[in-house]
Design a protein around this motif. Sequence first.
Motif, mmCIF file in Angstrom:
data_model
loop_
_atom_site.group_PDB
_atom_site.id
_atom_site.type_symbol
_atom_site.label_atom_id
_atom_site.label_comp_id
_atom_site.label_asym_id
_atom_site.label_seq_id
_atom_site.Cartn_x
_atom_site.Cartn_y
_atom_site.Cartn_z
ATOM 1 N N LYS A 781 0.831 -1.212 0.000
ATOM 2 C CA LYS A 781 0.000 0.000 0.000
ATOM 3 C C LYS A 781 0.864 1.260 0.000
ATOM 4 O O LYS A 781 0.563 2.246 -0.691
ATOM 5 C CB LYS A 781 -0.902 -0.007 1.238
ATOM 6 C CG LYS A 781 -2.127 -0.880 1.129
ATOM 7 C CD LYS A 781 -3.275 -0.086 0.498
ATOM 8 C CE LYS A 781 -4.600 -0.800 0.655
ATOM 9 N NZ LYS A 781 -5.708 -0.020 0.069
ATOM 10 N N VAL A 782 1.928 1.253 0.807
ATOM 11 C CA VAL A 782 2.827 2.415 0.874
ATOM 12 C C VAL A 782 3.558 2.590 -0.457
ATOM 13 O O VAL A 782 3.693 3.708 -0.970
ATOM 14 C CB VAL A 782 3.824 2.248 2.038
ATOM 15 C CG1 VAL A 782 4.896 3.346 1.999
ATOM 16 C CG2 VAL A 782 3.089 2.285 3.373
ATOM 17 N N LEU A 783 4.046 1.503 -1.027
ATOM 18 C CA LEU A 783 4.739 1.590 -2.323
ATOM 19 C C LEU A 783 3.805 2.100 -3.415
ATOM 20 O O LEU A 783 4.226 2.828 -4.326
ATOM 21 C CB LEU A 783 5.294 0.212 -2.700
ATOM 22 C CG LEU A 783 6.431 -0.324 -1.809
ATOM 23 C CD1 LEU A 783 6.734 -1.779 -2.142
ATOM 24 C CD2 LEU A 783 7.685 0.516 -1.961
ATOM 25 N N LYS A 784 2.534 1.738 -3.319
ATOM 26 C CA LYS A 784 1.547 2.178 -4.306
ATOM 27 C C LYS A 784 1.202 3.654 -4.143
ATOM 28 O O LYS A 784 0.892 4.352 -5.118
ATOM 29 C CB LYS A 784 0.282 1.323 -4.163
ATOM 30 C CG LYS A 784 -0.778 1.586 -5.216
ATOM 31 C CD LYS A 784 -1.950 0.630 -5.032
ATOM 32 C CE LYS A 784 -2.996 0.842 -6.121
ATOM 33 N NZ LYS A 784 -4.144 -0.112 -5.968
ATOM 34 N N ALA A 785 1.304 4.150 -2.898
ATOM 35 C CA ALA A 785 0.863 5.515 -2.601
ATOM 36 C C ALA A 785 1.954 6.564 -2.794
ATOM 37 O O ALA A 785 1.659 7.760 -2.803
ATOM 38 C CB ALA A 785 0.334 5.571 -1.169
ATOM 39 N N HIS A 786 3.227 6.154 -2.929
ATOM 40 C CA HIS A 786 4.330 7.119 -2.978
ATOM 41 C C HIS A 786 5.259 6.806 -4.140
ATOM 42 O O HIS A 786 5.523 5.635 -4.447
ATOM 43 C CB HIS A 786 5.136 7.092 -1.673
ATOM 44 C CG HIS A 786 4.316 7.461 -0.469
ATOM 45 N ND1 HIS A 786 4.086 8.765 -0.088
ATOM 46 C CD2 HIS A 786 3.677 6.673 0.444
ATOM 47 C CE1 HIS A 786 3.333 8.784 1.004
ATOM 48 N NE2 HIS A 786 3.076 7.516 1.349
ATOM 49 N N ASN A 787 5.762 7.876 -4.753
ATOM 50 C CA ASN A 787 6.770 7.728 -5.788
ATOM 51 C C ASN A 787 8.099 7.345 -5.165
ATOM 52 O O ASN A 787 8.323 7.532 -3.962
ATOM 53 C CB ASN A 787 6.929 9.027 -6.582
ATOM 54 C CG ASN A 787 5.684 9.344 -7.394
ATOM 55 O OD1 ASN A 787 5.030 8.439 -7.907
ATOM 56 N ND2 ASN A 787 5.360 10.634 -7.504
ATOM 57 N N ARG A 788 9.007 6.850 -5.978
ATOM 58 C CA ARG A 788 10.320 6.406 -5.487
ATOM 59 C C ARG A 788 11.058 7.516 -4.747
ATOM 60 O O ARG A 788 11.668 7.281 -3.707
ATOM 61 C CB ARG A 788 11.180 5.910 -6.658
ATOM 62 C CG ARG A 788 10.662 4.635 -7.312
ATOM 63 C CD ARG A 788 11.653 4.104 -8.322
ATOM 64 N NE ARG A 788 11.181 2.863 -8.941
ATOM 65 C CZ ARG A 788 11.958 2.034 -9.622
ATOM 66 N NH1 ARG A 788 13.237 2.332 -9.794
ATOM 67 N NH2 ARG A 788 11.461 0.933 -10.156
ATOM 68 N N ARG A 789 11.005 8.739 -5.315
ATOM 69 C CA ARG A 789 11.784 9.829 -4.709
ATOM 70 C C ARG A 789 11.259 10.215 -3.313
ATOM 71 O O ARG A 789 11.985 10.801 -2.515
ATOM 72 C CB ARG A 789 11.775 11.041 -5.629
ATOM 73 C CG ARG A 789 10.421 11.692 -5.834
ATOM 74 C CD ARG A 789 10.531 12.963 -6.667
ATOM 75 N NE ARG A 789 9.218 13.567 -6.851
ATOM 76 C CZ ARG A 789 8.391 13.257 -7.844
ATOM 77 N NH1 ARG A 789 8.766 12.343 -8.750
ATOM 78 N NH2 ARG A 789 7.212 13.850 -7.948
ATOM 79 N N ASP A 790 9.982 9.861 -3.041
ATOM 80 C CA ASP A 790 9.409 10.185 -1.724
ATOM 81 C C ASP A 790 9.768 9.140 -0.665
ATOM 82 O O ASP A 790 9.611 9.395 0.529
ATOM 83 C CB ASP A 790 7.880 10.279 -1.827
ATOM 84 C CG ASP A 790 7.438 11.402 -2.757
ATOM 85 O OD1 ASP A 790 8.175 12.411 -2.833
ATOM 86 O OD2 ASP A 790 6.382 11.256 -3.399
ATOM 87 N N LEU A 791 10.215 7.988 -1.138
ATOM 88 C CA LEU A 791 10.499 6.888 -0.198
ATOM 89 C C LEU A 791 12.000 6.799 0.093
ATOM 90 O O LEU A 791 12.647 5.793 -0.172
ATOM 91 C CB LEU A 791 9.982 5.564 -0.768
ATOM 92 C CG LEU A 791 8.456 5.454 -0.889
ATOM 93 C CD1 LEU A 791 8.071 4.151 -1.577
ATOM 94 C CD2 LEU A 791 7.795 5.523 0.491
#
Length: 863
Positions: A781-791
């Motif tokens: 869910k977190v990976l789906k909700a955020h772009n790579r640069r935000d993680l």
Amino acid sequence: MDAALHGSHDYYACSLPKKLGFLVSLVLRSLFSGVYINPTQTAFLKNLSKDAIIIYASKYKSRFEYLFYHVRYKEETIPFPEIGFEYRIFLWQKISRLIRIALAHVDYFFRHKTFPNPYESGYFQRQLEAGSAAFLSLVDRKGFYHRFVKAKQDPLKYLIELQGMTDRPVYIVPQWLLFSRKPHRPPRSLFDIIFGIHENPGPLRRWAVVLRTPQKASVEISDPVNLKDFLRKPENQGRDLEQLSFILRNRLLEQMNRHRQSITGPVVKTRQELKELVLRNRQFQDFMKRYARSQNKDISEIYKKSDAYLNEIAADYSATFIQALSMIVGWIWKTMFDGITLDMEGLRRVKSAATKAPLVFVPCHKSHFDYLILNEVLYSNNMPCPHTAAGHNLAFWPMGPVFRKSGAFFLKRTFHGAKLYAAVFSGYVHMLIDQGFNIEFFIEGGRSRTGKMVLPKTGLVSILLDAYKNGVCRDLMFVPVYVGYDRLLEESAILKELEGIQKKQESFWQLIRARKVLKKRYGRIYVQFADPISLEALVSRSDQSMQEMDQAEYQALGRNLSYRIINAINRISVVTPQALTACAILNYPRPRFSQKEIMGYVETYLNCLHSQKARLSQNLDDTYHAVEDVLAMYNDRRFIGRQRGKGQDSTAIDEKWYLVWENKRLTLEYYKNNCIHFFIPAAYTALSILSSDAFQFSVSTLQSDYNFLQDFFKYEFAYDVDKTPGYMFRKTIKAFIDDAILMPHPTLPDTYNITAAGFRKLLCFASFLKTYFESYWVVLKVLKAHNRRDLVKKERMKKIRVMGNQLYKQREIERSEALSQVNYENGLTFFNFKGIRGAEDEERIEFYTQVIQKYLNCFMVQK
């Protein structure tokens, strides 16, 4: 006539009668009773072939030992020596027997002008074939002179000849009567010169130990040598009697010397001497010169830095300190625990392996007590404490010096970028192996925070493989060890880490505060040993030598060995009522349950454990009362709460009902995970069947599901490197048939039907995976909700924890134990490995979203 004549002269001083006389026997039994004889080793002797001819062998000639074995072995009801090759015993004979011996010798002399010889007269052969055991010594000051100069009979030659004349196996059993466990320390003192060294004390020293401190003496029995097998070996074919006896004597002496070293440890050297062996090593010297050139630094600066690193790493092993520490640790575990369940048969196999090569103990890591308990077990069973690799975080004062004295050497968590440090550490480990020291390390890297085995860290395994590859040792024996507890000491601290709270650094004040644990009781400790894994045997299975392997093949060998160790530990782990009851409570679909309902789950799991021949805690013999006691204990510890009965039925009202507290599910999850590995193949198989959404299925259509689940959870559970997923799937199907979960179709091949009771049992097993699916769902869910640069690394775990709490409140995930930091990290590692690092990876995210939903839907029927 000849037989009668021989019988009249069959009185020799080398023979001890079965009965020494009432008063003599009473005194000797009393004197020798305090000497410890391992019951596992005596049981092994009793199990030797009933028609075997048994010959006990000591290294040094000693009338004391001959007399001791004769008296004590008789008391232990095992074959006891009645004949002593090359021995004459007069002092302990009855007077009447001494007179018979004298008369027989005088009569024989007048008849034959020579004294009777027990070899030539056939006395030895008659006695041995009649069932008497014998005793011989391998080293005697006069032995060489008698055998080679005066050409007298050699007992080993005689036994080889005897084996050629009889079909019965002749076993030579090497053994030590130890009077001290101190390692050899040259040079000899004046006391040693007068009274004999520890390895071979003189008569006065032997009797002094037995009279004053008999508990210091013990018997160690080595692996018997079967002369039949010895003579059948291809390399011994065509050799004459002289050569065979020479080879046999050397083999026995080498085995005995190794056995003694496996008890005392190698020759003692000071810490400074051992450091110098590392720093003066030619290969290491060459490395330092190359490193100095590459860093454009003076060689003296590299020497200084290497010495400083070695001071950080090196142990300061002290046998005297270990002896004192053993008494303290023994008092602590007796104060805090109800006892140790020790695998004595496994320990016997380990001691046997120690005579062949240095040992590498690899225990699971659940508690800081692990190495203290294992070392105490080894020390109290006549084995030296190993040198233990410990994290640098444990080098704090005052425990750092204590651990060093008990054999700990320290390492940093990572060697990344520290090329010189890595070389110094590797050199130190290689030196320990070269000197013959045993080593202990934790393959998981750190303590398990979840209760299940952490997947292996292969760094130290690679260093040990390098030692073998470079010829430091002929072989290494890896010993997987299980150390488990009914109740974990660091329970609260570990659970805080699972919730995401930062781990506190170990310190002196933390040690002081920990003294309150001495006031509690923590149940039993379980120490189990798997069969040692020979590195030489493992490498020999490959088509090429280690020198011929490329980097990828070399790393694959290290992973193969590491997973073998992990799986071996899992196989020997002990299933306790605490763990089994936790499994049933957490897998039950509702928070409220009765003891009767939980027992149904427990019995299903026990059937699965029995099919695998799992090791069970002894109190599981009475399953009902064991579960009842655990529920009462969990109620007292407020993991669950006692509830009133419900309904009009008097049976239901009288039944014991409980409610599991949500904030304690994570604690119960830890104990559930102690045995979860036994149920993972069943869980994969059960969920594969349930996901087909049919009461009839074909095995071939579900194999892909099983393969997928094993890959999906590869960062959670270690797979068996020797068994394919297909083998495990079909093996579990067979177990399900035996448990009446499945029924083969009467006409369709490879097709099965789910029984009425089987559907519920499949859910029992599949439920082991629900927690992990929910954890991975949060991560996805977190990976789906955020772009790579935000993680970014520092933020992503925080976002995952927030998402998990949110989904739990919304009841999108049901199990609070799914909110586990370790589960999140493993899920993130898996998705990253599959190329999912953010919302941009939409296609892959959608695939795994559908997969997780598909499997989670299988649990909806439980509600």
